[in-house]
Design a protein around this motif. Structure first.
Motif, PDB file in Angstrom:
ATOM      1  N   UNK A   1      51.519  32.043 104.714  1.00  0.00           N
ATOM      2  CA  UNK A   1      50.362  32.734 105.278  1.00  0.00           C
ATOM      3  C   UNK A   1      49.125  32.611 104.396  1.00  0.00           C
ATOM      4  N   UNK A   2      49.348  32.511 103.078  1.00  0.00           N
ATOM      5  CA  UNK A   2      48.250  32.448 102.114  1.00  0.00           C
ATOM      6  C   UNK A   2      48.448  31.266 101.172  1.00  0.00           C
ATOM      7  N   UNK A   3      47.380  30.899 100.488  1.00  0.00           N
ATOM      8  CA  UNK A   3      47.464  29.875  99.454  1.00  0.00           C
ATOM      9  C   UNK A   3      47.989  30.519  98.180  1.00  0.00           C
ATOM     10  N   UNK A   4      49.026  29.907  97.599  1.00  0.00           N
ATOM     11  CA  UNK A   4      49.664  30.504  96.427  1.00  0.00           C
ATOM     12  C   UNK A   4      49.570  29.622  95.181  1.00  0.00           C
TER      13      UNK A   4
ATOM     14  N   UNK B   1      41.403  34.707 104.974  1.00  0.00           N
ATOM     15  CA  UNK B   1      41.888  35.681 103.991  1.00  0.00           C
ATOM     16  C   UNK B   1      40.748  36.500 103.413  1.00  0.00           C
ATOM     17  N   UNK B   2      41.101  37.557 102.711  1.00  0.00           N
ATOM     18  CA  UNK B   2      40.084  38.384 102.063  1.00  0.00           C
ATOM     19  C   UNK B   2      39.416  37.622 100.917  1.00  0.00           C
ATOM     20  N   UNK B   3      40.171  36.712 100.297  1.00  0.00           N
ATOM     21  CA  UNK B   3      39.642  35.851  99.247  1.00  0.00           C
ATOM     22  C   UNK B   3      40.204  34.448  99.440  1.00  0.00           C
ATOM     23  N   UNK B   4      39.369  33.455  99.256  1.00  0.00           N
ATOM     24  CA  UNK B   4      39.834  32.070  99.308  1.00  0.00           C
ATOM     25  C   UNK B   4      40.293  31.628  97.915  1.00  0.00           C
TER      26      UNK B   4
ATOM     27  N   UNK C   1      27.441  34.728  92.746  1.00  0.00           N
ATOM     28  CA  UNK C   1      28.698  35.433  92.430  1.00  0.00           C
ATOM     29  C   UNK C   1      29.713  35.276  93.558  1.00  0.00           C
ATOM     30  N   UNK C   2      30.995  35.340  93.201  1.00  0.00           N
ATOM     31  CA  UNK C   2      32.051  35.159  94.190  1.00  0.00           C
ATOM     32  C   UNK C   2      33.293  35.936  93.776  1.00  0.00           C
ATOM     33  N   UNK C   3      33.994  36.509  94.763  1.00  0.00           N
ATOM     34  CA  UNK C   3      35.260  37.189  94.521  1.00  0.00           C
ATOM     35  C   UNK C   3      36.457  36.288  94.795  1.00  0.00           C
ATOM     36  N   UNK C   4      36.216  35.037  95.152  1.00  0.00           N
ATOM     37  CA  UNK C   4      37.310  34.118  95.443  1.00  0.00           C
ATOM     38  C   UNK C   4      38.169  33.877  94.206  1.00  0.00           C
ATOM     39  N   UNK C   5      39.415  33.466  94.440  1.00  0.00           N
ATOM     40  CA  UNK C   5      40.284  33.061  93.341  1.00  0.00           C
ATOM     41  C   UNK C   5      39.867  31.651  92.925  1.00  0.00           C
TER      42      UNK C   5
END
Length: 376
Positions: free
Chosen positions: A229-232, A263-266, A282-286
């Motif tokens: 479901x998400x990138x891990x 997702x909430x964060x990429x 600025x960014x909250x992404x991983x």
């Protein structure tokens, strides 16, 4: 019949010491909203609901919350198998009771594969639930010295007595030969004994696979990984995550569509010079940041996290070190720690410390000495 195929939720996942529970809850809420709006006939989860055999309590609570909404509120029949990350016994607990509510969980590997049949206007649709096959467990069950996973899967399928004139779906959690891996999948074995030949699945109209996190078809149109479901991991930055929507009519008529949620964060990789990257918005992404500077950047990770709080990985590919490190020909008792570091730095980097660098090293040594004196 319309069913959804998903897998590899990995609830309780930690990436670079960062718990992914908030991200998982966010994406599963979107998944629940989709189910409310689209009402599939069935849901398949092909293993690795959890990321480890003993998941954290937050992960257990999240799964309980999600399955309660799906099975009790929306009354969507749900078929689940264990993956290599799951505890098969824990996952199968209360399976007999839950099956009465159309929640069917096959956790432990048995001699016989559980078969569940549903009906639609075209007749019966048979679902076979095969949990992750652990080789030693299979050898003990059948008192047979299987050489590889293909032999085990083939043995199971031969004993399923699959009816060729009916529609048949296999739910499994395996590595099929020819599929593409990513870094976030845990290696199952050394060598090729864990690989399964795709030809063993020819009897099935659809194979709902889990384990590999990249959504993909393998060899034939009927063999499918839904993906996670998400990138891990950062090896998955180009994956389009989601799940499969399978529409099955008469025998041989299968349509497969893909649904994805933002997702909430990429998860992204940024490359460049430090001064260029620090000027970005600025960014909250991983983020994995690859600094291409040849000179070291002091406190780079702290400076970057002030603007990008979710920098998980920092790399310096262009900062080369000398291949030849020479031993010190002086008595260390006669020189200061700063001098030792200056000698070491020169041999490694083939240059002298700059004035700014020397001041920084002095500050570090002074701080270390102060902490030691405070402790004594």
């Amino acid at each position: 019949m319309k069913f959804i195929h998903t897998a590899d939720w990995h609830l309780g996942k930690i990436i670079y010491s960062n718990y992914m529970t908030e991200d998982q809850r966010f994406i599963l809420n979107k998944f629940i909203n989709y189910l409310h709006s689209n009402s599939p006939d069935l849901l398949i989860i092909s293993g690795d609901l959890y990321d480890r055999a003993v998941p954290p309590s937050e992960a257990v609570s999240l799964l309980n919350e999600v399955l309660s909404k799906i099975v009790l509120e929306m009354q969507i029949p749900t078929l689940i198998i264990s993956g290599n990350h799951d505890s098969s016994e824990r996952l199968e607990f209360l399976n007999g009771i839950l099956s009465g509510m159309n929640l069917h969980i096959e956790g432990t590997l048995k001699k016989e594969v559980k078969k569940i049949t549903f009906e639609d206007e075209y007749g019966p649709v048979n679902f076979y639930l095969l949990p992750y096959v652990e080789m030693q467990r299979a050898k003990e069950l059948f008192k047979t010295d299987f050489e590889n996973k293909t032999q085990v899967i083939e043995y199971y399928i031969d004993n399923m007595k699959v009816k060729d004139d009916e529609r048949n779906i296999l739910i499994a959690h395996e590595y099929v030969m020819g599929a593409e891996e990513s870094e976030s999948e845990r290696p199952l074995s050394i060598g090729g004994s864990e690989y399964v030949e795709p030809s063993v699945f020819n009897k099935f109209d659809y194979v709902a696979l889990g384990h590999l996190h990249r959504p993909q078809k393998v060899k034939n149109e009927n063999i499918n990984y839904s993906g996670s479901l998400l990138k891990y991991s950062f090896s998955e930055v180009n994956h389009i995550k989601g799940m499969n929507i399978v529409k099955m009519k008469e025998k041989g008529n299968v349509e497969i569509d893909k649904i994805s949620f933002n997702p909430i964060r990429e998860m992204k990789i940024i490359k460049g010079m430090f001064e260029e990257i620090i000027k970005k918005n600025p960014s909250d992404n991983y983020l994995q940041i690859v600094l291409e500077d040849e000179e070291p950047i002091f406190d780079a990770i702290y400076k970057l996290r002030a603007k990008f709080p979710n920098v998980l990985s920092l790399e310096f590919p262009n900062q080369q070190i000398s291949e030849n490190i020479f031993s010190l020909d002086k008595n260390v008792n006669d020189i200061s720690p700063l001098e030792i570091f200056e000698i070491f730095f020169k041999e490694v980097k083939k240059r002298e410390l700059s004035i700014q660098e020397k001041r920084k090293v002095e500050e570090i040594f002074e701080e270390v000495i102060k902490e030691r004196s405070d402790e004594s």
